[in-house]
Design a protein around this motif. Structure first.
Motif, short mmCIF file in Angstrom:
data_model
loop_
_atom_site.label_atom_id
_atom_site.label_comp_id
_atom_site.label_asym_id
_atom_site.label_seq_id
_atom_site.Cartn_x
_atom_site.Cartn_y
_atom_site.Cartn_z
N SER A 129 19.96 -52.96 -29.75
CA SER A 129 18.83 -53.83 -30.08
C SER A 129 18.19 -54.43 -28.84
O SER A 129 16.97 -54.47 -28.69
CB SER A 129 19.28 -54.95 -31.03
OG SER A 129 19.66 -54.44 -32.28
N TYR B 211 23.28 -63.44 -28.60
CA TYR B 211 22.82 -62.25 -29.32
C TYR B 211 23.97 -61.54 -30.03
O TYR B 211 23.79 -60.42 -30.51
CB TYR B 211 22.15 -61.27 -28.34
CG TYR B 211 20.88 -61.81 -27.75
CD1 TYR B 211 19.70 -61.78 -28.49
CD2 TYR B 211 20.85 -62.35 -26.48
CE1 TYR B 211 18.52 -62.28 -27.96
CE2 TYR B 211 19.68 -62.86 -25.94
CZ TYR B 211 18.52 -62.82 -26.68
OH TYR B 211 17.36 -63.32 -26.16
N THR C 188 24.36 -54.33 -30.95
CA THR C 188 23.71 -55.40 -30.20
C THR C 188 23.11 -54.86 -28.91
O THR C 188 21.97 -55.18 -28.54
CB THR C 188 24.71 -56.52 -29.88
OG1 THR C 188 25.28 -57.00 -31.11
CG2 THR C 188 24.04 -57.67 -29.14
N ARG D 47 23.21 -60.14 -33.37
CA ARG D 47 21.95 -59.42 -33.49
C ARG D 47 22.17 -57.98 -33.90
O ARG D 47 22.95 -57.25 -33.31
CB ARG D 47 21.19 -59.49 -32.17
CG ARG D 47 19.97 -58.58 -32.07
CD ARG D 47 18.92 -58.84 -33.11
NE ARG D 47 18.32 -60.15 -32.99
CZ ARG D 47 17.32 -60.58 -33.73
NH1 ARG D 47 16.81 -59.77 -34.65
NH2 ARG D 47 16.84 -61.79 -33.57
N ARG D 48 21.48 -57.56 -34.95
CA ARG D 48 21.47 -56.17 -35.37
C ARG D 48 20.02 -55.81 -35.70
O ARG D 48 19.24 -56.66 -36.12
CB ARG D 48 22.35 -55.94 -36.62
CG ARG D 48 23.82 -56.34 -36.43
CD ARG D 48 24.54 -55.43 -35.44
NE ARG D 48 25.95 -55.71 -35.40
CZ ARG D 48 26.51 -56.64 -34.64
NH1 ARG D 48 25.75 -57.41 -33.87
NH2 ARG D 48 27.81 -56.84 -34.66
N LEU E 186 14.69 -56.21 -32.43
CA LEU E 186 14.54 -57.50 -31.77
C LEU E 186 13.16 -57.55 -31.14
O LEU E 186 12.73 -56.60 -30.49
CB LEU E 186 15.63 -57.67 -30.71
CG LEU E 186 15.54 -58.86 -29.76
CD1 LEU E 186 15.68 -60.18 -30.51
CD2 LEU E 186 16.62 -58.76 -28.68
#
Length: 358
Positions: free
Chosen positions: A221, A179, A218, A182-183, A186
């Protein structure tokens, strides 16, 4: 059964772009190439994304007004597009490609429940070896046994790994590194389905070897998805706060700081508590016995200016059980403490945040 997202457009390039965004949001999408084809799914789709090329046609059909309608356009003439959006009752206009990130998040939000029932708990150690990871694991394990959909998050990159505490280090599934990029929003379903699980408990921990710190975005999220998709989220955090762990504290409904019943531990915990106070809305103390010098839990709570959440009695069998891969909280005093604590909590309810186009 209707798709979560209905795309209404005859513009092949726009449709391809919107299908790509739906895939990024991990949602099912259906395409209607004219207003007539859109009519059957107009009421039931969770979200409708109408291309500006068919907005006038949709307005002529006088389809019923409903929430969850977005007009997507690559046309720079905003005034015309906004007039068409008003005509079909759209709440937002997504000007592509600038609004792609927003639209992905809006699509993902369409599949989420409108209200989250998650209770989120962060756990900190007042000093090294205080037992915070064990308490976090025991709370999560106890929550899962009570039938709560539970997520256990390891927020300490330099810890031994909470999956080891749970005996789940060999379980297949995603770790933090999966992850790292990840931004934004989610999918809670995607998070749940990707993680290692043991006995109905989902666990997010680290790969073995060198680890990279988690970015605050992250962490945000992941915990946001956890709050939307689970009933209980427990996060084990390091004593030295990072930007990501400060994010976790701000997200938590409450934070528990674990302190052994010792004078030096109480002094160290006072410093940890001072770090945590600016970020957490509800900081409580858990005292871990035994007390070699007879130090009372109430005295520690008063000195730290914290409400006492409870006392964890000593369990000599616990360390050996963890070494054997047996999750904590399966019996004994720790299980009793967790059952009492969780039994006294009412599920936290949060309204869903509706994103607005910028």
């Amino acid at each position: 059964m209707s798709a979560a997202v209905l795309i209404v457009s005859a513009d092949s390039e726009l449709v391809d772009d919107l299908l790509r965004l739906a895939a990024a949001a991990d949602v099912e999408a259906r395409v209607a190439s004219d207003a007539l084809a859109a009519r059957s799914a107009w009421r039931d789709a969770a979200l409708i994304v109408a291309g500006s090329d068919l907005a006038a046609e949709l307005a002529d059909c006088a389809l019923p007004r409903r929430p969850g309608v977005v007009v997507a356009t690559a046309d720079p003439d905003g005034e015309i597009v906004y007039r068409l959006a008003v005509d079909i009752g759209a709440q937002d206009v997504a000007a592509l490609p600038d609004a792609e990130t927003w639209l992905v998040e809006r699509m993902a939000a369409a599949t989420e429940p409108s209200v989250s029932g998650a209770t989120t708990i962060a756990v900190l150690g007042g000093r090294g070896g205080a037992g915070a990871s064990v308490l976090a694991a025991a709370l999560a394990s106890c929550g899962a046994k009570r039938g709560l959909r539970t997520l256990l998050v390891d927020g300490d990159p330099l810890g031994g790994g909470i999956d080891l505490v749970m005996g789940a280090e060999g379980a297949p599934g995603a770790r933090w590194s999966d992850y790292s990029e990840r931004r934004g929003r989610l999918s809670s379903t995607a998070l749940h389905d990707s993680l290692p699980a043991r006995g109905g408990l989902a666990i997010l921990s680290w790969h073995r070897g060198a680890v990279e710190p988690v970015a605050p975005d992250t962490m945000r999220s992941v915990l946001d998805a956890g709050a939307r998709g689970f009933d209980l989220v427990v996060t084990d955090l390091p004593r030295q706060l990072t930007d990501a762990s400060a994010e976790a504290l701000a997200t938590a409904d409450m934070t528990l700081i674990v302190v052994p019943a010792e004078v030096r531990a109480a002094v160290a915990a006072d410093r940890v508590a001072d770090q945590a106070r600016p970020y957490t809305r509800d900081l409580r103390l858990v005292v871990r016995g035994p007390a070699p010098g007879g130090l009372k839990p109430g005295v520690i709570a008063e000195s730290l200016r914290l409400p006492l959440a409870g006392v964890m009695s000593a369990d000599r069998r616990l360390a050996a059980a963890i070494e054997r891969g047996e999750p904590p909280g399966t019996g004994g005093p720790l299980n009793a403490f967790c059952a009492r604590f969780l039994g006294g909590l009412a599920p936290a309810r949060r309204p869903r945040i509706h994103d607005q186009a910028s």
